[in-house]
Design a protein around this motif. Structure first.
Motif, short mmCIF file in Angstrom:
data_model
loop_
_atom_site.label_atom_id
_atom_site.label_comp_id
_atom_site.label_asym_id
_atom_site.label_seq_id
_atom_site.Cartn_x
_atom_site.Cartn_y
_atom_site.Cartn_z
N ASP A 147 -25.80 -5.24 -18.40
CA ASP A 147 -25.48 -3.98 -19.09
C ASP A 147 -24.64 -3.05 -18.24
O ASP A 147 -24.61 -1.84 -18.46
CB ASP A 147 -26.77 -3.27 -19.50
CG ASP A 147 -27.63 -2.90 -18.30
OD1 ASP A 147 -27.37 -3.43 -17.19
OD2 ASP A 147 -28.56 -2.08 -18.46
N LEU A 149 -20.80 -2.80 -15.62
CA LEU A 149 -19.57 -3.37 -15.07
C LEU A 149 -19.29 -2.69 -13.74
O LEU A 149 -19.18 -1.46 -13.68
CB LEU A 149 -18.39 -3.15 -16.02
CG LEU A 149 -17.01 -3.58 -15.49
CD1 LEU A 149 -16.95 -5.09 -15.28
CD2 LEU A 149 -15.90 -3.12 -16.43
N ILE A 494 -19.87 1.19 -14.15
CA ILE A 494 -19.80 1.59 -15.54
C ILE A 494 -21.02 1.04 -16.28
O ILE A 494 -21.24 -0.18 -16.33
CB ILE A 494 -18.51 1.06 -16.21
CG1 ILE A 494 -17.27 1.56 -15.44
CG2 ILE A 494 -18.44 1.47 -17.67
CD1 ILE A 494 -15.98 0.94 -15.89
N GLN A 495 -21.82 1.95 -16.79
CA GLN A 495 -22.99 1.53 -17.57
C GLN A 495 -22.55 1.20 -19.01
O GLN A 495 -21.94 2.04 -19.70
CB GLN A 495 -24.04 2.64 -17.61
CG GLN A 495 -25.42 2.16 -18.02
CD GLN A 495 -26.04 1.25 -16.95
OE1 GLN A 495 -25.92 1.54 -15.75
NE2 GLN A 495 -26.67 0.16 -17.36
N LEU A 496 -22.79 0.00 -19.44
CA LEU A 496 -22.33 -0.45 -20.76
C LEU A 496 -23.34 -0.11 -21.85
O LEU A 496 -24.54 0.03 -21.60
CB LEU A 496 -22.08 -1.96 -20.71
CG LEU A 496 -21.06 -2.43 -19.68
CD1 LEU A 496 -20.95 -3.95 -19.70
CD2 LEU A 496 -19.70 -1.80 -19.92
#
Length: 496
Positions: A147, A149, A494-496
């Motif tokens: 979850d 990147l 980057i939290q998806l």
């Protein structure tokens, strides 16, 4: 160049138009009016007057570099475009090769053949190599949680202050400038006060190639004034220095007293060259030992100034080195037949001769050389010099002389050879001559040196890094590793 005669080089030298102004923000700048004389060590004559820069000139150059980095196009260009700019510089260096080689030979005493074939070749190849590398670097995307990147990217550090010595004025400047520019940094270069002319020509040439104003600036002046101003400047982000260990300590203090800028140091050396009885070719090993210490007048931080020879072959090897030293042609640097030119100046010649006197006082045996030569020329020439019966505790064995002076030491077994080789505060380079593959690997690992040459000396190309251990410095010039000095690593999550 190969068909240019001595007489033709002399004629060209008389007609040479030499620069004298700083090069700041893409233009020649006379500075505050102070100047000093650049004296050629080949004949003791003044070549020209050069602007003597201080704090004001350094401030102007750093401000130009800061503007070029913060708001100019250079860091924002596509890497391929920066690469093409470096390739244009390489092309112009090739076009002006004769003039630049002549300038180097006049300002620091290097034989014109070496200036053309070695110094200029290295500078051209450096800009060409980093020009070709500029768009081939990659960032990272580590595998992490499903979850998220993660990105690891590199960006240019900022303004680079580069301070370089006189022994390879274009090569060492190129080793700093080319990777810094490839990374997207801007540069303020301060050459040695003894050899500022080729650096000023390089600054002009870079602007002519289309480099935006302020990307490469050249300020001339002495170390205690201009060099110190660069070291202390709060808008210089990185300091890259090649020179003595004593001055390297000053730059570390300047960083501590200013903005904690990164300081990358390539410093002195007292390199060992170990010849074992099973060397594949003893004659070649001895001849290379002589070439290595006398090349560039011994004015090299990597010079193999300590020849460590097994006692069973010591006299045979030493006799070959002495014979080679006596055969060496010391002459006018502008004569294509000259093999060893002038030392960098009268002050340096005196320091080297003081070391020779100390060696005699300490009881080392002088096998050849030791005296000034070509006194009627007005230049700073010294005979190739070889000492044997050197004790490891003598200053001849411990201190960097930076001249054509070889110390021969003997050993009886491999452990003693490695101990002798490592018994120095320096750790820049070393040589080893053996036919045994296991010995080559084991001794290379045991030697505390940034580069180890096996069955050769001073070999390599731009694919391999160059730098030292211990008090020979930190960081690496050459290869892709040099870019580590001029880039910052950034993590983006980057939290998806």
């Amino acid at each position: 160049m190969l068909d240019v005669t001595h007489e033709e080089w002399l004629r060209r030298a008389k007609e040479l138009d030499l620069p004298g102004a700083h090069h700041i923000a893409g233009a020649d700048e006379p500075g505050g009016g102070a100047s000093y004389a650049v004296v050629s060590p080949r004949d003791g004559q003044v070549l020209t007057q050069v602007a003597d820069g201080g704090t004001a000139e350094v401030d102007a150059a750093v401000a130009a570099a800061r503007r070029a980095f913060d708001t100019g196009p250079w860091p924002r260009l596509a890497p391929a475009d920066r690469g093409r700019a470096l390739l244009r510089i390489a092309e112009l260096l090739e076009e002006r090769r004769d003039r630049l080689a002549l300038t180097v030979s006049l300002e620091m005493g290097k034989p014109i053949t070496d200036a053309y074939a070695i110094e200029l070749r290295a500078a051209i190849n450096t800009f060409r190599w980093y020009g070709q590398l500029a768009d081939k670097l990659t960032d990272e995307s580590p595998h992490t949680a499903p979850d998220a990147l993660a990105l690891v990217t590199r960006g240019p550090t900022g303004v680079v202050g580069a301070v370089v010595p006189w022994n390879f004025p274009l090569t060492l400047a190129s080793w700093k400038i080319a990777p810094a520019l490839a990374a997207g940094c801007t540069v303020v270069l301060k050459p040695s006060e003894n050899s500022p002319l080729s650096a000023l020509l390089l600054g002009r040439l870079a602007t002519e190639s289309g480099l935006p104003p302020g990307v490469l600036n050249v300020v001339t002046g002495d170390g205690p004034t201009a060099g110190r101003a660069i070291g202390l400047h709060p808008d210089v982000d990185v300091l890259a220095f090649t020179g003595s260990t004593a001055v390297g300590r000053h730059f570390l203090r300047y960083a501590a007293d200013s903005n904690l800028k990164r300081v990358w140091l390539e410093l002195g050396g007292k390199s060992p060259n170990i010849i074992l009885p099973d060397a594949p070719d003893l004659e070649k090993a001895a001849a290379t030992a002589a070439w290595g210490i006398f090349f560039n007048q011994g004015e090299m931080c990597t010079a193999p100034s300590r020849l460590l020879v097994h006692s069973s072959i010591a006299e045979r090897v030493t006799e070959t080195v002495v014979r080679r030293a006596r055969e060496l042609r010391v002459g006018d640097p502008l004569d294509p037949g000259t093999e060893m030119g002038a030392l960098a100046g009268e002050g340096h010649l005196k320091r080297v001769r003081d070391h020779i006197g100390t060696g005699l006082d300490e009881g080392a045996r002088l096998r050849t050389g030791g005296d000034r030569t070509r006194p009627d020329s007005g230049g700073s020439f010294l005979e190739p010099t070889v000492f044997d019966q050197v004790d490891p505790g003598m200053r001849l064995s411990r201190e960097e002389i930076f001249g054509p002076v070889l110390s021969v030491l003997t050993f009886d077994d491999l452990d003693e050879a490695v101990a002798l080789a490592n018994a120095t505060e320096y750790g820049l380079a070393a040589g080893l001559w053996t036919s045994d593959l296991s010995t080559a690997h084991q001794v290379s690992r045991a030697l505390k040196a940034g580069t180890v040459w096996v069955n050769c000396y001073e070999e390599g190309d731009l694919t391999v890094p160059f730098g030292g251990m211990k008090q020979s410095g930190n960081g690496r010039d050459k290869s892709a590793h040099a870019l580590e000095k001029y880039t910052e690593i950034k993590t983006t999550w980057i939290q998806l």
